[in-house]
Design an enzyme around this catalytic site. Structure first.
Site, PDB file in Angstrom:
ATOM      1  N   SER A   6      29.694  75.628  56.919  1.00 28.95           N
ATOM      2  CA  SER A   6      30.840  76.390  57.415  1.00 28.95           C
ATOM      3  C   SER A   6      31.134  76.079  58.882  1.00 28.95           C
ATOM      4  O   SER A   6      30.237  75.770  59.660  1.00 28.95           O
ATOM      5  CB  SER A   6      30.566  77.887  57.290  1.00 28.95           C
ATOM      6  OG  SER A   6      30.220  78.213  55.982  1.00 28.95           O
TER       7      SER A   6
ATOM      8  N   GLU B  80      20.433  77.005  43.224  1.00 28.45           N
ATOM      9  CA  GLU B  80      19.518  78.077  42.817  1.00 28.45           C
ATOM     10  C   GLU B  80      19.804  78.589  41.403  1.00 28.45           C
ATOM     11  O   GLU B  80      19.085  79.429  40.887  1.00 28.45           O
ATOM     12  CB  GLU B  80      19.416  79.177  43.868  1.00 28.45           C
ATOM     13  CG  GLU B  80      20.725  79.793  44.277  1.00 28.45           C
ATOM     14  CD  GLU B  80      21.210  80.786  43.273  1.00 28.45           C
ATOM     15  OE1 GLU B  80      20.372  81.450  42.665  1.00 28.45           O
ATOM     16  OE2 GLU B  80      22.444  80.879  43.079  1.00 28.45           O
TER      17      GLU B  80
ATOM     18  N   GLU C 178      36.957  87.399  46.777  1.00 29.11           N
ATOM     19  CA  GLU C 178      38.325  86.943  46.506  1.00 29.11           C
ATOM     20  C   GLU C 178      38.319  85.526  45.951  1.00 29.11           C
ATOM     21  O   GLU C 178      39.098  85.192  45.044  1.00 29.11           O
ATOM     22  CB  GLU C 178      39.174  87.014  47.784  1.00 29.11           C
ATOM     23  CG  GLU C 178      39.522  88.429  48.227  1.00 29.11           C
ATOM     24  CD  GLU C 178      38.337  89.209  48.800  1.00 29.11           C
ATOM     25  OE1 GLU C 178      37.351  88.574  49.241  1.00 29.11           O
ATOM     26  OE2 GLU C 178      38.385  90.455  48.800  1.00 29.11           O
TER      27      GLU C 178
HETATM   28  C1  LIG Z   1      25.127  86.467  55.599  1.00 28.27           C
HETATM   29  C2  LIG Z   1      25.843  85.163  55.613  1.00 28.27           C
HETATM   30  C3  LIG Z   1      25.095  83.994  55.609  1.00 28.27           C
HETATM   31  C4  LIG Z   1      25.732  82.762  55.634  1.00 28.27           C
HETATM   32  N1  LIG Z   1      24.962  81.612  55.678  1.00 28.27           N
HETATM   33  C5  LIG Z   1      25.578  80.414  55.783  1.00 28.27           C
HETATM   34  C6  LIG Z   1      24.803  79.226  55.956  1.00 28.27           C
HETATM   35  O1  LIG Z   1      23.572  79.255  56.017  1.00 28.27           O
HETATM   36  N2  LIG Z   1      25.445  78.056  56.091  1.00 28.27           N
HETATM   37  C7  LIG Z   1      26.802  77.966  56.031  1.00 28.27           C
HETATM   38  O2  LIG Z   1      27.330  76.867  56.107  1.00 28.27           O
HETATM   39  N3  LIG Z   1      27.573  79.074  55.891  1.00 28.27           N
HETATM   40  C8  LIG Z   1      26.992  80.296  55.770  1.00 28.27           C
HETATM   41  N4  LIG Z   1      27.779  81.440  55.639  1.00 28.27           N
HETATM   42  C9  LIG Z   1      29.227  81.306  55.712  1.00 28.27           C
HETATM   43  C10 LIG Z   1      29.980  81.661  54.448  1.00 28.27           C
HETATM   44  O3  LIG Z   1      29.887  80.609  53.545  1.00 28.27           O
HETATM   45  C11 LIG Z   1      31.427  81.992  54.859  1.00 28.27           C
HETATM   46  O4  LIG Z   1      31.399  83.208  55.567  1.00 28.27           O
HETATM   47  C12 LIG Z   1      32.338  82.118  53.664  1.00 28.27           C
HETATM   48  O5  LIG Z   1      32.567  80.847  53.120  1.00 28.27           O
HETATM   49  C13 LIG Z   1      33.667  82.776  54.037  1.00 28.27           C
HETATM   50  O6  LIG Z   1      34.277  82.136  55.110  1.00 28.27           O
HETATM   51  P1  LIG Z   1      34.838  82.959  56.366  1.00 28.27           P
HETATM   52  O7  LIG Z   1      33.755  83.856  56.801  1.00 28.27           O
HETATM   53  O8  LIG Z   1      35.371  81.986  57.324  1.00 28.27           O
HETATM   54  O9  LIG Z   1      36.002  83.834  55.798  1.00 28.27           O
HETATM   55  P2  LIG Z   1      37.525  83.335  55.458  1.00 28.27           P
HETATM   56  O10 LIG Z   1      37.478  82.184  54.544  1.00 28.27           O
HETATM   57  O11 LIG Z   1      38.305  83.204  56.705  1.00 28.27           O
HETATM   58  O12 LIG Z   1      38.026  84.586  54.645  1.00 28.27           O
HETATM   59  C14 LIG Z   1      38.530  85.810  55.224  1.00 28.27           C
HETATM   60  C15 LIG Z   1      39.027  86.713  54.090  1.00 28.27           C
HETATM   61  O13 LIG Z   1      40.067  86.055  53.369  1.00 28.27           O
HETATM   62  C16 LIG Z   1      39.739  85.941  52.010  1.00 28.27           C
HETATM   63  N5  LIG Z   1      40.247  84.678  51.467  1.00 28.27           N
HETATM   64  C17 LIG Z   1      39.970  83.422  51.874  1.00 28.27           C
HETATM   65  N6  LIG Z   1      40.581  82.505  51.118  1.00 28.27           N
HETATM   66  C18 LIG Z   1      41.288  83.192  50.193  1.00 28.27           C
HETATM   67  C19 LIG Z   1      42.131  82.821  49.114  1.00 28.27           C
HETATM   68  N7  LIG Z   1      42.384  81.533  48.812  1.00 28.27           N
HETATM   69  N8  LIG Z   1      42.658  83.791  48.366  1.00 28.27           N
HETATM   70  C20 LIG Z   1      42.411  85.099  48.657  1.00 28.27           C
HETATM   71  N9  LIG Z   1      41.640  85.505  49.637  1.00 28.27           N
HETATM   72  C21 LIG Z   1      41.071  84.566  50.413  1.00 28.27           C
HETATM   73  C22 LIG Z   1      38.242  86.004  51.980  1.00 28.27           C
HETATM   74  O14 LIG Z   1      37.762  86.413  50.738  1.00 28.27           O
HETATM   75  C23 LIG Z   1      37.944  87.000  53.064  1.00 28.27           C
HETATM   76  O15 LIG Z   1      38.089  88.289  52.559  1.00 28.27           O
HETATM   77  C24 LIG Z   1      27.147  82.686  55.634  1.00 28.27           C
HETATM   78  C25 LIG Z   1      27.889  83.859  55.618  1.00 28.27           C
HETATM   79  C26 LIG Z   1      27.265  85.099  55.626  1.00 28.27           C
HETATM   80  C27 LIG Z   1      28.095  86.342  55.629  1.00 28.27           C
END
Ligand SMILES: Cc1cc2nc3c(=O)[nH]c(=O)nc-3n(C[C@H](O)[C@H](O)[C@H](O)COP(=O)(O)OP(=O)(O)OC[C@H]3O[C@@H](n4cnc5c(N)ncnc54)[C@H](O)[C@@H]3O)c2cc1C
Lengths: 401, 334
Positions: free
Chosen positions: A134, A249, A379
């Site tokens: 990410s 996993e 989502e």
């Molecule tokens: C506890 C935790 C551990 C993590 N560990 C790792 C890790 O080790 N390595 C790593 O690489 N990443 C990690 N992540 C990152 C995780 O993969 C991202 O947080 C996730 O992919 C969501 O991206 P974002 O946080 O940028 O949210 P965004 O993608 O910006 O989303 C924001 C909101 O919009 C919604 N949304 C997005 N796209 C759409 C769509 N097409 N349609 C409708 N709704 C949508 C989402 O559901 C969310 O509600 C971790 C995240 C958490 C919370």
């Protein structure tokens, strides 16, 4: 009630007995209390110790091929191990999860023999890995990532920023997904590298979470060099390799986590009693409805794994399991924090490595978002379910920023 | 075997059509031998137990068929489990299509001096039966319906696919009836029937929820507004995805519980399966009507049949809320 009904064969129930006995003997008792109100170092020490014991017993790597400690176990056997770990409420191997599953499975499935020889033994010795997928502007839409990997001679030079990388502050190595070519299609032009977290130009900055934890980090790459031999798969095929990582996993985690939730149902009794509301029919009614959902979430995870074992998984099945767990977990913690009342609002010392059912309800409530956001948000799961499983048409892609 | 049974039932009921009448579906299920699914082989059955019966309940729910299969199956189970002398001839009569009615909701019947008093509610097709199966901790019996002290009151129900009656017993003589169990045996048999009833209602609700959901997704794919199929709107997709997940959960709980029936607390498992399935079916029905728009509130469309069945199913068995409280008691230990 038993964990498992008549489904166990003789061999499986023998394994179950063996794991149960071993856990009884070896599991760190009172770890929840010991992990409350302590610094991160205490948690790291517990993780290292517990990891060492599990590796020694062969219970950390049942999913590795035969020849490795405890390796070559069937999915059904792995499931038994996970179920028993949940039943015993043993600590989760949070710090080693990426190493044991994401890194190892990617190496085993996509790595060269040299890469396996070079990295797998290190994982068993306790090397910590993190996942650098990410980015600040590439969350759900992972393919839009922009960290650059430029091939210069026999090495890639990396520039960019990763975020939310779990346990990166302790990591020795990073599964790095970066862009080496054009993004057309968006999933094209990616390269999958094994980066050394101690290399020059890597900066790790822990992120303070709302719970008081700092479980994940930002990672900055400034002209960091990664030798070509640490690339997995071909240049440009990074997306496919990353899919292997994300699938590694194989549903086991959600079997474990949903069972943990089920075993934690008696916590509602504790909180109702503490609040003097054991007889409150409003709470009792809601608890009854939730209990059925929790059992259903276990059944969903369980049957999904059985489907995988039988080899008839269908597209979207995994999304149902994930969405069912996350929604049920949200209901679980919401009811708990409601029952806890004002008492639940007084800050208690943070419990490290705690999972989502500590009985510190406000904390559990906050922690539960991990499962609705990470690993494909709710989502995103709904998109997959509706478009790929139910065949509802995708929106036109013409719109551009 | 169960898969085959299910497919066969599906085909037969698809031919019969949605909401097919009692006249059409009762003879069909007698002829196809569905009353024998759970019966042991040595009694002429095919020994598929409650899971086999649930496959049929699921299909009957799918097509909201009117046949009173569940009461008939309760009577069959009660007779099979009893120690009565003429058990085999009773099984023959029942499997040949003699209908014994049974309550699908509250049954509070007591024995006083060899006669029955109390009430049985939601008795399906009581007017076509000679006997009524009553079950409580005190007694399990097939009581004669056409005798003094029995009042059969038709209750016109919103769900037209189920003709329900209240049966009031006021010192109704048991002569001409059959006592199947008394005392401890009655308690055990009554529990068994309760478990059967709850699983049946769960299976039926899951089947109906699936059918109504599939109908809705199909409709959204074909109905166009704003120059595109409605199914393309994410707001609707996500609602469908949630429903799909919820139905899958109710279905998994049902199947998983059926697999584990012998090892765990059957009464609680039946309650959980029924509660979740009926609640899920209700949610699906609510959403399905909204997602169909105006057509859903007309009688031309099948939506209303499923909606009315969903409303009713919540209240059958122990009734809405009671299930939740009983499940909670199993967690709280009191
Ligand atoms: C506890 C935790 C551990 C993590 N560990 C790792 C890790 O080790 N390595 C790593 O690489 N990443 C990690 N992540 C990152 C995780 O993969 C991202 O947080 C996730 O992919 C969501 O991206 P974002 O946080 O940028 O949210 P965004 O993608 O910006 O989303 C924001 C909101 O919009 C919604 N949304 C997005 N796209 C759409 C769509 N097409 N349609 C409708 N709704 C949508 C989402 O559901 C969310 O509600 C971790 C995240 C958490 C919370």
């Amino acid at each position: 009630m038993q964990t498992n009904g008549s489904a166990d064969s003789e061999a499986l129930s023998a394994l179950r007995g063996e794991v149960r006995a071993w856990l009884k003997e070896n599991m760190p008792t009172g770890w929840r209390e010991a992990m409350t109100g302590v610094e991160q170092e205490a948690f790291v020490a517990l993780q290292r110790d517990w990891f060492g014991k599990l590796v020694g017993a062969g219970y950390a790597t049942p999913h590795w091929p035969a020849g490795w400690p405890g390796g070559g176990r069937s999915l059904a056997e792995q499931k038994v191990i996970y179920e028993e770990v949940a039943r015993a409420d043993a600590p989760r191997l949070i710090m080693y999860f990426v190493a044991l599953y994401h890194a190892a499975c990617t190496l085993i499935e996509c790595g060269s023999q040299e890469q396996k020889d070079k990295y797998l033994p290190g994982i068993l010795k306790g090397e910590v890995w993190c996942q650098g997928f990410s980015e600040p502007n590439a969350g759900s839409d992972l393919a839009s990532l922009r960290t650059r990997a430029e091939l210069k001679g026999d090495r890639y030079v990396i520039n960019g920023q990763k975020i939310w990388s779990t346990m990166a502050q302790y990591a020795d190595r990073c599964l790095l997904l970066a862009r080496s070519g054009p993004s057309d299609p968006p999933q094209g032009g990616l390269v999958y590298l094994l980066a050394d977290m101690r290399a020059k130009g890597v900066t790790v900055r822990p992120i303070h979470q709302i719970t008081g934890d700092d479980e994940f980090c930002e990672v900055f790459f400034d002209d960091v060099e990664v030798p070509v031999e640490d690339r997995i798969g071909e240049d440009g095929a990074g997306w496919a390799v990353a899919q292997t990582t994300l699938a590694s996993e194989r549903g086991l985690t959600l079997v474990e986590l949903s069972l943990r939730m089920r075993y934690a149902l008696p916590r509602f009794r504790d909180v109702m009693q503490a609040q003097g509301r054991l007889d409150d029919p409003i709470l009792r009614r809601d608890l009854g409805a939730l209990t059925a959902k929790v059992h259903a979430a276990c059944a969903v995870a369980d049957r999904y794994l059985l489907k995988r074992i039988a080899g008839d998984e269908q597209v979207g099945d995994a999304s149902i399991v994930k969405l069912c767990y996350s929604r049920t977990l949200r209901d679980f913690v919401s009811l708990g924090q409601r029952m806890a009342g004002l008492e639940g609002q007084y800050d208690v010392a943070f419990m490290r490595g705690a999972t989502q059912e500590t009985g510190h309800w406000a904390l559990d409530f906050m922690n539960s978002y991990n499962w609705t956001i990470a690993g494909g948000s709710d989502e995103v799961q709904r998109n997959i379910l509706s478009e790929r499983m139910l065949g509802m048409p995708r929106e036109p892609k013409a719109w551009r920023l | 075997m169960i898969e085959e049974l299910k497919d066969a039932a599906h085909r037969a009921l698809t031919d019969a059509g949605v909401g097919a009448s009692e006249d059409k579906t009762w003879p069909l299920l007698v002829e196809l031998g569905w009353l024998l699914v759970a019966l042991p082989e040595d009694l002429g059955g095919i020994e598929q137990g409650l899971p086999g019966a649930c496959a049929i309940y699921g299909e009957l729910g799918r097509s909201v068929a009117a046949a009173p299969y569940l009461p008939a199956m309760l009577a069959m189970e009660a007779v099979t489990q009893s120690g009565i002398e003429d058990r085999d001839s009773w099984i023959e009569r029942l499997s040949g299509g003699e209908y014994v009615a049974a309550p699908l909701a509250r049954c509070s019947v007591r024995v006083k001096g060899g006669a029955l008093s109390g009430a049985a509610s939601a008795v399906q097709a009581a007017d076509t039966a000679e006997h009524l199966l009553v079950f409580s901790d005190e007694i399990v019996a097939m009581a004669p319906l056409k005798t003094k002290g029995v009042e059969i009151v038709p209750r016109i129900t919103w769900d037209e696919t189920r003709r329900l009656f209240d049966v009031r017993l006021d010192g109704a003589a048991l002569d001409g009836g059959v006592v199947l169990a008394e005392g401890d045996a009655a308690r055990a048999l009554s529990r068994r029937l309760t478990v059967h009833r709850d699983f049946a209602l769960a299976a039926e609700s899951v089947g109906a929820a699936n059918a109504m959901f599939e109908m809705t997704v199909e409709y959204l794919k074909t109905r166009k507004q704003y120059g595109r199929p409605l199914a393309m709107f994410q707001a609707l997709k996500h609602r469908c995805a949630d429903l799909k997940m919820q139905i899958s959960a109710a279905e998994a709980l049902l199947q998983d519980s059926l697999d584990k029936l012998d090892t765990e607390d059957a009464l609680t498992m039946g309650r959980m399966a029924k509660q979740l399935a009926a609640a899920t079916y209700f949610t699906v029905a609510e959403e399905a009507v909204q997602l169909h728009g105006g057509i859903a509130v007309t009688k031309e469309h099948a939506c209303h049949l499923y909606l009315k069945r969903a409303l009713l199913n919540q209240h059958l068995g122990e009734g809405v809320d009671r299930y939740e409280l009983d499940i909670a008691a199993s967690v709280l230990g009191a």
